[in-house]
Design a protein around this motif. Sequence first.
Motif, PDB file in Angstrom:
ATOM      1  N   ALA A 196      -5.463  -6.053  -5.999  1.00 20.64           N
ATOM      2  CA  ALA A 196      -4.261  -6.854  -6.249  1.00 20.64           C
ATOM      3  C   ALA A 196      -3.429  -6.979  -4.981  1.00 20.64           C
ATOM      4  O   ALA A 196      -2.907  -8.060  -4.659  1.00 20.64           O
ATOM      5  N   GLY A 197      -3.296  -5.889  -4.233  1.00 19.29           N
ATOM      6  CA  GLY A 197      -2.538  -5.921  -2.996  1.00 19.29           C
ATOM      7  C   GLY A 197      -3.177  -6.794  -1.939  1.00 19.29           C
ATOM      8  O   GLY A 197      -2.488  -7.496  -1.184  1.00 19.29           O
ATOM      9  N   VAL A 198      -4.503  -6.773  -1.878  1.00 16.43           N
ATOM     10  CA  VAL A 198      -5.226  -7.620  -0.928  1.00 16.43           C
ATOM     11  C   VAL A 198      -4.990  -9.092  -1.243  1.00 16.43           C
ATOM     12  O   VAL A 198      -4.712  -9.901  -0.346  1.00 16.43           O
ATOM     13  N   VAL A 199      -5.076  -9.453  -2.506  1.00 16.16           N
ATOM     14  CA  VAL A 199      -4.867 -10.847  -2.898  1.00 16.16           C
ATOM     15  C   VAL A 199      -3.420 -11.267  -2.637  1.00 16.16           C
ATOM     16  O   VAL A 199      -3.165 -12.344  -2.074  1.00 16.16           O
ATOM     17  N   TYR A 200      -2.478 -10.422  -3.023  1.00 17.00           N
ATOM     18  CA  TYR A 200      -1.061 -10.770  -2.864  1.00 17.00           C
ATOM     19  C   TYR A 200      -0.690 -10.949  -1.397  1.00 17.00           C
ATOM     20  O   TYR A 200      -0.085 -11.955  -1.005  1.00 17.00           O
ATOM     21  N   SER A 201      -1.040  -9.984  -0.572  1.00 18.35           N
ATOM     22  CA  SER A 201      -0.673 -10.057   0.841  1.00 18.35           C
ATOM     23  C   SER A 201      -1.487 -11.110   1.580  1.00 18.35           C
ATOM     24  O   SER A 201      -0.948 -11.860   2.407  1.00 18.35           O
ATOM     25  N   GLY A 202      -2.785 -11.179   1.274  1.00 15.01           N
ATOM     26  CA  GLY A 202      -3.632 -12.158   1.959  1.00 15.01           C
ATOM     27  C   GLY A 202      -3.257 -13.585   1.634  1.00 15.01           C
ATOM     28  O   GLY A 202      -3.135 -14.434   2.527  1.00 15.01           O
ATOM     29  N   LEU A 203      -3.049 -13.859   0.358  1.00 12.13           N
ATOM     30  CA  LEU A 203      -2.675 -15.216  -0.045  1.00 12.13           C
ATOM     31  C   LEU A 203      -1.291 -15.587   0.472  1.00 12.13           C
ATOM     32  O   LEU A 203      -1.026 -16.765   0.754  1.00 12.13           O
ATOM     33  N   SER A 260       0.825  -1.210   0.000  1.00 12.22           N
ATOM     34  CA  SER A 260       0.000   0.000   0.000  1.00 12.22           C
ATOM     35  C   SER A 260       0.860   1.261   0.000  1.00 12.22           C
ATOM     36  O   SER A 260       0.467   2.288  -0.568  1.00 12.22           O
ATOM     37  N   THR A 261       2.048   1.178   0.610  1.00 11.42           N
ATOM     38  CA  THR A 261       2.958   2.323   0.608  1.00 11.42           C
ATOM     39  C   THR A 261       3.576   2.525  -0.769  1.00 11.42           C
ATOM     40  O   THR A 261       3.612   3.652  -1.288  1.00 11.42           O
ATOM     41  N   ILE A 262       4.070   1.449  -1.361  1.00 16.99           N
ATOM     42  CA  ILE A 262       4.702   1.538  -2.687  1.00 16.99           C
ATOM     43  C   ILE A 262       3.717   2.078  -3.721  1.00 16.99           C
ATOM     44  O   ILE A 262       4.054   2.954  -4.523  1.00 16.99           O
ATOM     45  N   THR A 263       2.492   1.532  -3.721  1.00 14.66           N
ATOM     46  CA  THR A 263       1.503   1.892  -4.746  1.00 14.66           C
ATOM     47  C   THR A 263       0.678   3.123  -4.384  1.00 14.66           C
ATOM     48  O   THR A 263      -0.223   3.503  -5.126  1.00 14.66           O
ATOM     49  N   LYS A 264       0.981   3.718  -3.197  1.00  9.14           N
ATOM     50  CA  LYS A 264       0.320   4.960  -2.757  1.00  9.14           C
ATOM     51  C   LYS A 264      -1.203   4.814  -2.692  1.00  9.14           C
ATOM     52  O   LYS A 264      -1.954   5.682  -3.166  1.00  9.14           O
ATOM     53  N   LEU A 265      -1.645   3.735  -2.091  1.00  8.05           N
ATOM     54  CA  LEU A 265      -3.081   3.472  -2.026  1.00  8.05           C
ATOM     55  C   LEU A 265      -3.825   4.491  -1.163  1.00  8.05           C
ATOM     56  O   LEU A 265      -4.994   4.797  -1.431  1.00  8.05           O
ATOM     57  N   THR A 266      -3.195   5.011  -0.126  1.00 10.26           N
ATOM     58  CA  THR A 266      -3.861   6.010   0.724  1.00 10.26           C
ATOM     59  C   THR A 266      -4.197   7.256  -0.072  1.00 10.26           C
ATOM     60  O   THR A 266      -5.276   7.844   0.098  1.00 10.26           O
ATOM     61  N   GLU A 267      -3.286   7.649  -0.957  1.00 11.58           N
ATOM     62  CA  GLU A 267      -3.527   8.831  -1.779  1.00 11.58           C
ATOM     63  C   GLU A 267      -4.559   8.556  -2.870  1.00 11.58           C
ATOM     64  O   GLU A 267      -5.396   9.412  -3.169  1.00 11.58           O
ATOM     65  N   LYS A 268      -4.512   7.381  -3.453  1.00 11.40           N
ATOM     66  CA  LYS A 268      -5.359   7.081  -4.603  1.00 11.40           C
ATOM     67  C   LYS A 268      -6.764   6.627  -4.222  1.00 11.40           C
ATOM     68  O   LYS A 268      -7.715   6.858  -4.975  1.00 11.40           O
ATOM     69  N   ASN A 269      -6.880   5.952  -3.092  1.00  8.87           N
ATOM     70  CA  ASN A 269      -8.189   5.425  -2.686  1.00  8.87           C
ATOM     71  C   ASN A 269      -8.202   5.262  -1.170  1.00  8.87           C
ATOM     72  O   ASN A 269      -8.077   4.163  -0.655  1.00  8.87           O
ATOM     73  N   PHE A 270      -8.373   6.377  -0.461  1.00 12.20           N
ATOM     74  CA  PHE A 270      -8.260   6.364   1.000  1.00 12.20           C
ATOM     75  C   PHE A 270      -9.296   5.436   1.631  1.00 12.20           C
ATOM     76  O   PHE A 270      -8.957   4.598   2.476  1.00 12.20           O
ATOM     77  N   THR A 271     -10.550   5.579   1.235  1.00 11.78           N
ATOM     78  CA  THR A 271     -11.614   4.768   1.839  1.00 11.78           C
ATOM     79  C   THR A 271     -11.428   3.289   1.527  1.00 11.78           C
ATOM     80  O   THR A 271     -11.556   2.433   2.410  1.00 11.78           O
ATOM     81  N   GLY A 272     -11.133   2.992   0.276  1.00  6.51           N
ATOM     82  CA  GLY A 272     -10.929   1.602  -0.104  1.00  6.51           C
ATOM     83  C   GLY A 272      -9.757   0.981   0.635  1.00  6.51           C
ATOM     84  O   GLY A 272      -9.829  -0.169   1.080  1.00  6.51           O
ATOM     85  N   ASN A 273      -8.686   1.748   0.803  1.00  4.36           N
ATOM     86  CA  ASN A 273      -7.522   1.238   1.516  1.00  4.36           C
ATOM     87  C   ASN A 273      -7.843   1.008   2.991  1.00  4.36           C
ATOM     88  O   ASN A 273      -7.366   0.044   3.597  1.00  4.36           O
ATOM     89  N   LEU A 274      -8.665   1.876   3.569  1.00  7.54           N
ATOM     90  CA  LEU A 274      -9.077   1.699   4.963  1.00  7.54           C
ATOM     91  C   LEU A 274      -9.882   0.414   5.133  1.00  7.54           C
ATOM     92  O   LEU A 274      -9.659  -0.364   6.072  1.00  7.54           O
ATOM     93  N   VAL A 275     -10.821   0.180   4.208  1.00  8.48           N
ATOM     94  CA  VAL A 275     -11.614  -1.058   4.244  1.00  8.48           C
ATOM     95  C   VAL A 275     -10.699  -2.265   4.062  1.00  8.48           C
ATOM     96  O   VAL A 275     -10.854  -3.297   4.744  1.00  8.48           O
ATOM     97  N   ALA A 276      -9.741  -2.142   3.154  1.00  6.39           N
ATOM     98  CA  ALA A 276      -8.804  -3.247   2.918  1.00  6.39           C
ATOM     99  C   ALA A 276      -7.995  -3.557   4.176  1.00  6.39           C
ATOM    100  O   ALA A 276      -7.774  -4.729   4.508  1.00  6.39           O
ATOM    101  N   TRP A 277      -7.564  -2.515   4.887  1.00  5.35           N
ATOM    102  CA  TRP A 277      -6.799  -2.730   6.127  1.00  5.35           C
ATOM    103  C   TRP A 277      -7.630  -3.486   7.161  1.00  5.35           C
ATOM    104  O   TRP A 277      -7.125  -4.406   7.828  1.00  5.35           O
TER     105      TRP A 277
END
Length: 277
Positions: free
Chosen positions: A107-114, A46-63
Motif C-alpha cells: 500500500a505504501g509503495v502504491v501511495y508514494s509511487g503514484l 514506512s516510519t508511521i507504519t513501522k515497516l522496518t520492524e514488521k518486514n525489514f527485507t520487504g521494506n529494503l526491497v521497496a526502498w
Amino acid sequence: MSPELKRRIVSGVVMAAVVLAATWVGGLAFRLLAAAISLLIYFEWSTITKLTEKNFTGNLVAWVGIILLAANIAFGDADMSMPLLSGLAVTMALIVVVGGGTWWLPAGVVYSGLSGVAFGAIREGGFSGLAAILFVFTVVWATDILAYFVGRALKGPKLAPRISPGKTWSGAIGGTVSAIIAGLLLTLGLFGKVSAWIIVLALVLSVASQIGDLFESFIKRRFGVKDSSKLIPGHGGVMDRVDGLVFACFAVFLLTLAYGPLTGRAGVTVGNFLFGL
C-alpha cells in the motif's frame, strides 16, 4: 509572535517559493520535485507504519524500487513509470503473500509511487501542463481554505467524526463550491472561456482532495501519530501538507489514462484532457 509561528511562516514561505518556482520552470525542475515528494512520502509512510520492524527485507526491497522509480520520474522515460510502479507493487504483494508481513508495505509503495508519477505527469506539455497543475493547485487550495472557514462558521453535523472530528459537512460542501468557483475563474483567466466540463472536473478533484485528507487522518489515527513526521518546521511532514493534493492528482491522472484508450487518442496529456486542447 511566538518562535513556533515564526518557524511555520518561514518554512511555509520557503516551501511555496520552491514549489511555485519548480512549477513555473517545469521540465527537470518539476520532475525532481515530483521524485522528491515520492521518496519523502514513502519515508514517512514506512516510519508511521513501522515497516522496518514488521518486514525489514520487504521494506529494503521497496526502498530500492522506490528510488529507481524516483530516478525514472526525474531522468527517465515517463511512459515507463506506470509499468515500473505496477511491477514494484506486484513484487511487494508477492513478498507479503509468500513470506508474510503487512499489507501496509505494498500500500505504501502504491501511495508514494503514484504520488510522484501523477504529480510529475500533470505538468508535462508546455503551457497546457502549467495550466493543468495550476488548476489542480487552485481547486485543492480553495477546497482546503474555504472548508476550514465555512466549517468553523456554520459548524453542523460532522463529516467523519471517528476519523477527523473537526471536519463538518458544511465545511466540505463550502470547500467544494469554492473550488468550483475558483476553477472556473482560473480557466476563464487562462483561456477566456469556461464550460460545464470544468465544473465537473473541479467537483471531482475537490471531492478527491477531501477524501485524501480523510485518508491521511485515518492513517495517523490508526497508528497513533499526530504528524506524519517533523521534516517541515511548524508544519509536520510532507504527507500532512500534500494529502489532499496527491488524491486530486491521482484522480486527474487516472482519468487521463482512461480517456486515451476510450477515445482512441494516444499520448493525451493531462492538460489536453482537462481543457479539451
